[in-house]
Design an enzyme around this catalytic site. Structure first.
Site, PDB file in Angstrom:
ATOM      1  N   SER A  10       1.616  21.584  62.401  1.00  0.00           N
ATOM      2  CA  SER A  10       1.851  20.233  61.901  1.00  0.00           C
ATOM      3  C   SER A  10       2.033  19.247  63.062  1.00  0.00           C
ATOM      4  CB  SER A  10       3.053  20.253  60.960  1.00  0.00           C
ATOM      5  OG  SER A  10       3.081  19.119  60.128  1.00  0.00           O
ATOM      6  N   ASP A  29      -0.275  22.553  55.107  1.00  0.00           N
ATOM      7  CA  ASP A  29       0.587  22.623  56.289  1.00  0.00           C
ATOM      8  C   ASP A  29       0.920  24.062  56.681  1.00  0.00           C
ATOM      9  OD1 ASP A  29       2.991  22.436  57.996  1.00  0.00           O
ATOM     10  OD2 ASP A  29       3.011  20.339  57.389  1.00  0.00           O
TER      11      ASP A  29
END
Length: 333
Positions: free
Chosen positions: A41, A196
């Protein structure tokens, strides 16, 4: 830059990522140069910029200029309020697009003459684990598996060398529900929903470990921890949260999904000792707050405070860090 080499692994943290940059500045000031980097991320964003050739000072300059609110730009449906957001989620599995972020990264990479993973190949790498200067972690919901990019692109019939770096980072930072997931099609035409990487490994410090024994290059982790942990207590033991309401329960589910695997690994492998612990808690005048992952209205003074937290954390870490001692305690020949 000095002659000391290290590998760096960066935790996800949304807008808190500028704290990671501060820690990188502390490492650079101590003469270290990164050979391989990886992240999830926001950690993937910072790692990728290091990999294409940015210094901490340059990354800080870009992050201070950017308006993070642009990362949560809404389209027509999302601007209709609750009903529009519900429709958006029902049709796209996420409220916001990540196009702005991807375009921003493409522009930054282009300034360094980089765009695809072939630009980050290390031809004389000692193993495939270190073939690319940068790797990102994402989560494949369709196969319930971790994706390590670019290497795992081979499973989809995609040549890793030709893949765009920004798209890999886009996959890694697709916060579930918040952003539309990335759709990756495999060689058989099946669509994979990718989100993610933090769902499966928000702090993938295991990724750059040399499995053959003692390494000549240390791997240093960059991780956000609670404010209590910065006082010297192991952060894995103090981050307790009370769970009462339904919203608290939902947040706890997400937090556990993000952290549980990594907490177990860190506690088993002794990785806390090679982790730079960065506090997201800041004090500005009479403002005393902890910056959240999706606090996209973050101000410049708040960015600066987080950056300084990271820098101070790196300096504190380096004051006691002894790679040889860590190897003797936690690695075998």
């Amino acid at each position: 830059m000095g002659e000391k080499k290290c590998r760096g692994v960066f935790e996800g943290g949304g807008v808190k990522g500028i704290g990671l940059v501060g820690a990188v500045a502390g490492i650079e000031d101590n003469g270290y140069e990164f050979e391989n980097v990886a992240g999830t991320s926001a950690g993937a964003i910072v790692a990728s910029l290091i990999a294409v050739g940015y210094t901490a000072a340059e990354i800080k300059e870009e992050m201070m200029k950017i308006n993070f609110a642009n990362f949560s730009k809404s389209d027509f449906l999302a601007r209709l309020g609750f009903v529009g957001i519900a429709l958006k989620f029902a049709t796209k599995n996420g409220v916001y697009k990540a196009d702005y972020l991807e375009e921003w990264l493409e522009g930054l990479y282009a300034k360094k003459g980089k765009s695809r993973f072939r630009d980050l190949r290390i031809e004389d790498a000692t193993s495939e684990r270190y073939r690319y200067r940068f790797q990102a972690v994402a989560s494949d919901l369709s196969d319930s598996s971790i994706l390590v990019l670019p290497g795992d692109l081979k499973k989809f019939g995609i040549d890793p060398d030709s893949y765009r770096i920004a798209k890999a980072v886009r996959m890694s930072m697709s916060i579930p529900v918040y952003y539309e997931p990335f759709i990756l099609t495999d060689a058989d035409g099946r669509k994979h929903v990718v989100v993610d990487g933090g769902l499966l490994s928000n702090y993938p410090i295991w990724l750059l470990d040399d499995k053959r024994g003692k390494s000549r290059i240390p791997t240093i982790g960059f991780k956000f921890v609670s404010s209590e942990a910065v006082t010297g207590v192991d952060p894995l033991t103090v981050d307790h949260k009370k769970v009462h309401s339904m919203s608290g329960f939902t947040l706890a589910l997400i937090r556990t999904a993000l952290d549980a695997h990594d907490k177990h690994y860190v506690s088993v492998k002794g990785d806390y000792q090679r982790t730079i612990a960065i506090s997201p808690h800041i004090v500005l005048g009479d403002k005393n707050e902890t910056i959240s992952t999706v606090q996209f209205d973050i101000t410049d003074p708040e960015k600066e405070a987080l950056y300084q937290n990271g820098y101070n954390a790196a300096k504190s870490f380096l004051s006691t860090w002894d790679f040889e001692e860590w190897q003797n305690n936690h690695q075998r020949d």
